[in-house]
Design a protein around this motif. Structure first.
Motif, mmCIF file in Angstrom:
data_model
loop_
_atom_site.group_PDB
_atom_site.id
_atom_site.type_symbol
_atom_site.label_atom_id
_atom_site.label_comp_id
_atom_site.label_asym_id
_atom_site.label_seq_id
_atom_site.Cartn_x
_atom_site.Cartn_y
_atom_site.Cartn_z
ATOM 1 N N MET A 1 0.790 -1.320 0.014
ATOM 2 C CA MET A 1 -0.047 0.003 0.072
ATOM 3 C C MET A 1 0.785 1.167 0.016
ATOM 4 O O MET A 1 1.580 1.513 0.798
ATOM 5 C CB MET A 1 -0.619 0.002 1.236
ATOM 6 C CG MET A 1 -2.200 0.994 1.193
ATOM 7 S SD MET A 1 -2.078 2.546 2.246
ATOM 8 C CE MET A 1 -0.558 2.690 3.109
ATOM 9 N N ALA A 11 -2.522 6.331 10.307
ATOM 10 C CA ALA A 11 -3.028 5.075 10.450
ATOM 11 C C ALA A 11 -4.233 5.312 11.530
ATOM 12 O O ALA A 11 -4.225 6.167 12.473
ATOM 13 C CB ALA A 11 -2.122 4.184 11.457
ATOM 14 N N SER A 93 -7.318 8.808 6.541
ATOM 15 C CA SER A 93 -6.726 7.595 6.997
ATOM 16 C C SER A 93 -5.994 6.957 5.697
ATOM 17 O O SER A 93 -6.871 6.899 4.845
ATOM 18 C CB SER A 93 -7.510 6.714 7.761
ATOM 19 O OG SER A 93 -7.712 7.340 8.980
ATOM 20 N N ASP A 94 -4.748 6.443 5.781
ATOM 21 C CA ASP A 94 -4.167 5.682 4.741
ATOM 22 C C ASP A 94 -4.436 4.150 5.010
ATOM 23 O O ASP A 94 -4.372 3.514 3.992
ATOM 24 C CB ASP A 94 -2.705 5.973 4.466
ATOM 25 C CG ASP A 94 -2.770 7.483 4.245
ATOM 26 O OD1 ASP A 94 -3.060 8.013 3.105
ATOM 27 O OD2 ASP A 94 -2.130 8.353 4.916
ATOM 28 N N TYR A 95 -4.397 3.864 5.961
ATOM 29 C CA TYR A 95 -4.828 2.447 6.617
ATOM 30 C C TYR A 95 -5.324 2.292 7.897
ATOM 31 O O TYR A 95 -5.140 3.401 8.599
ATOM 32 C CB TYR A 95 -3.276 1.616 6.264
ATOM 33 C CG TYR A 95 -2.293 2.067 7.194
ATOM 34 C CD1 TYR A 95 -2.055 1.037 8.550
ATOM 35 C CD2 TYR A 95 -1.456 3.048 7.143
ATOM 36 C CE1 TYR A 95 -0.929 1.631 9.324
ATOM 37 C CE2 TYR A 95 -0.389 3.334 7.857
ATOM 38 C CZ TYR A 95 -0.245 2.481 9.304
ATOM 39 O OH TYR A 95 0.884 3.150 10.116
ATOM 40 N N ILE A 122 -9.346 1.416 1.715
ATOM 41 C CA ILE A 122 -8.441 1.560 2.849
ATOM 42 C C ILE A 122 -7.970 0.307 3.262
ATOM 43 O O ILE A 122 -8.862 -0.325 3.868
ATOM 44 C CB ILE A 122 -8.863 2.511 3.687
ATOM 45 C CG1 ILE A 122 -9.450 4.014 3.215
ATOM 46 C CG2 ILE A 122 -7.894 2.905 4.862
ATOM 47 C CD1 ILE A 122 -10.069 4.813 4.225
ATOM 48 N N PRO A 123 -6.739 -0.062 3.087
ATOM 49 C CA PRO A 123 -6.335 -1.385 3.705
ATOM 50 C C PRO A 123 -6.708 -1.624 5.160
ATOM 51 O O PRO A 123 -6.256 -0.552 5.836
ATOM 52 C CB PRO A 123 -4.794 -1.539 3.524
ATOM 53 C CG PRO A 123 -4.435 -0.091 2.466
ATOM 54 C CD PRO A 123 -5.613 0.540 2.616
ATOM 55 N N TYR A 125 -5.333 -3.967 8.237
ATOM 56 C CA TYR A 125 -4.491 -4.881 8.871
ATOM 57 C C TYR A 125 -4.989 -5.349 10.231
ATOM 58 O O TYR A 125 -5.125 -4.293 11.163
ATOM 59 C CB TYR A 125 -3.162 -4.183 8.863
ATOM 60 C CG TYR A 125 -2.615 -3.559 7.604
ATOM 61 C CD1 TYR A 125 -2.494 -4.436 6.358
ATOM 62 C CD2 TYR A 125 -2.020 -2.291 7.715
ATOM 63 C CE1 TYR A 125 -2.380 -3.808 5.423
ATOM 64 C CE2 TYR A 125 -1.563 -1.946 6.321
ATOM 65 C CZ TYR A 125 -1.799 -2.549 5.244
ATOM 66 O OH TYR A 125 -1.362 -2.050 3.981
ATOM 67 N N GLU A 160 6.910 -2.342 4.602
ATOM 68 C CA GLU A 160 5.947 -1.757 3.603
ATOM 69 C C GLU A 160 6.210 -0.410 3.398
ATOM 70 O O GLU A 160 5.770 -0.041 2.293
ATOM 71 C CB GLU A 160 4.432 -1.890 4.075
ATOM 72 C CG GLU A 160 3.401 -1.502 3.238
ATOM 73 C CD GLU A 160 2.877 -2.493 1.896
ATOM 74 O OE1 GLU A 160 2.309 -1.898 1.257
ATOM 75 O OE2 GLU A 160 3.637 -3.564 2.057
#
Length: 165
Positions: A1, A11, A93-95, A122-123, A125, A160
């Motif tokens: 990502m 995050a 937010s990016d992830y 949006i990934p 995790y 990453e």
């Protein structure tokens, strides 16, 4: 990502709050500090943000007594939390890092947050001792990567994002 721009990645820390010990603050504080210090990322911590919002609402005169007492302003507070969380998640937010445990399973916010993240691409995790194939199918469908520990997640995030820094 990879984030679309060169801004510092952000995050969003998702997981149980209502049924969690310390409202879910402990793991968020520890991981948030690590993300800021080790990776230089920004962090959206909904526990901190909820506390700030509650303080502002109390200063404005809202009555936030026991959640089950008649006459409190809890529904209005929760609506504002949902609106704010949704904004933080979708526009900043990016992830997402999600702790999937018993408190997340009991509540509803975590499921909503990771569903919105999936919808917005949006990934997500997920950190959980529960194997991915034992999680509800809906949750499986929202997850980009599954980790058995925060140590595993941290190794992944370092790899990453090292090319971005």
């Amino acid at each position: 990502m990879k984030p679309a721009s060169r801004k510092r990645p952000t995050a969003y820390l998702s997981g149980g709050m209502q049924y969690a010990a310390s409202g879910g603050a402990d793991w968020r504080e520890a991981l948030g500090n690590w993300l800021r210090q080790e990776l230089g990322h920004r962090v959206v911590d909904p526990v901190r943000e909820s506390r700030r919002l509650m303080a502002r609402m109390r200063a404005q005169g809202m009555r936030l007594r026991g959640k089950r007492r008649v006459g409190g302003d809890w529904p209005a507070f929760f609506r504002r939390i949902v609106d704010a969380d949704t904004r933080w998640l979708t526009h900043g937010s990016d992830y997402v890092v999600c702790l999937w445990n018993g408190s997340a399973r009991k509540g509803a916010g975590t499921q909503g947050e990771i569903t919105i993240a999936r919808w917005r691409r949006i990934p997500v995790y997920v950190v959980s001792r529960t194997p991915l194939d034992r999680m509800p199918g809906w949750i499986q469908g929202c997850v980009a990567c599954h980790f058995r520990s925060f140590a595993d997640l941290k190794r992944f995030l370092v790899a990453e994002f090292e090319s971005i820094q």
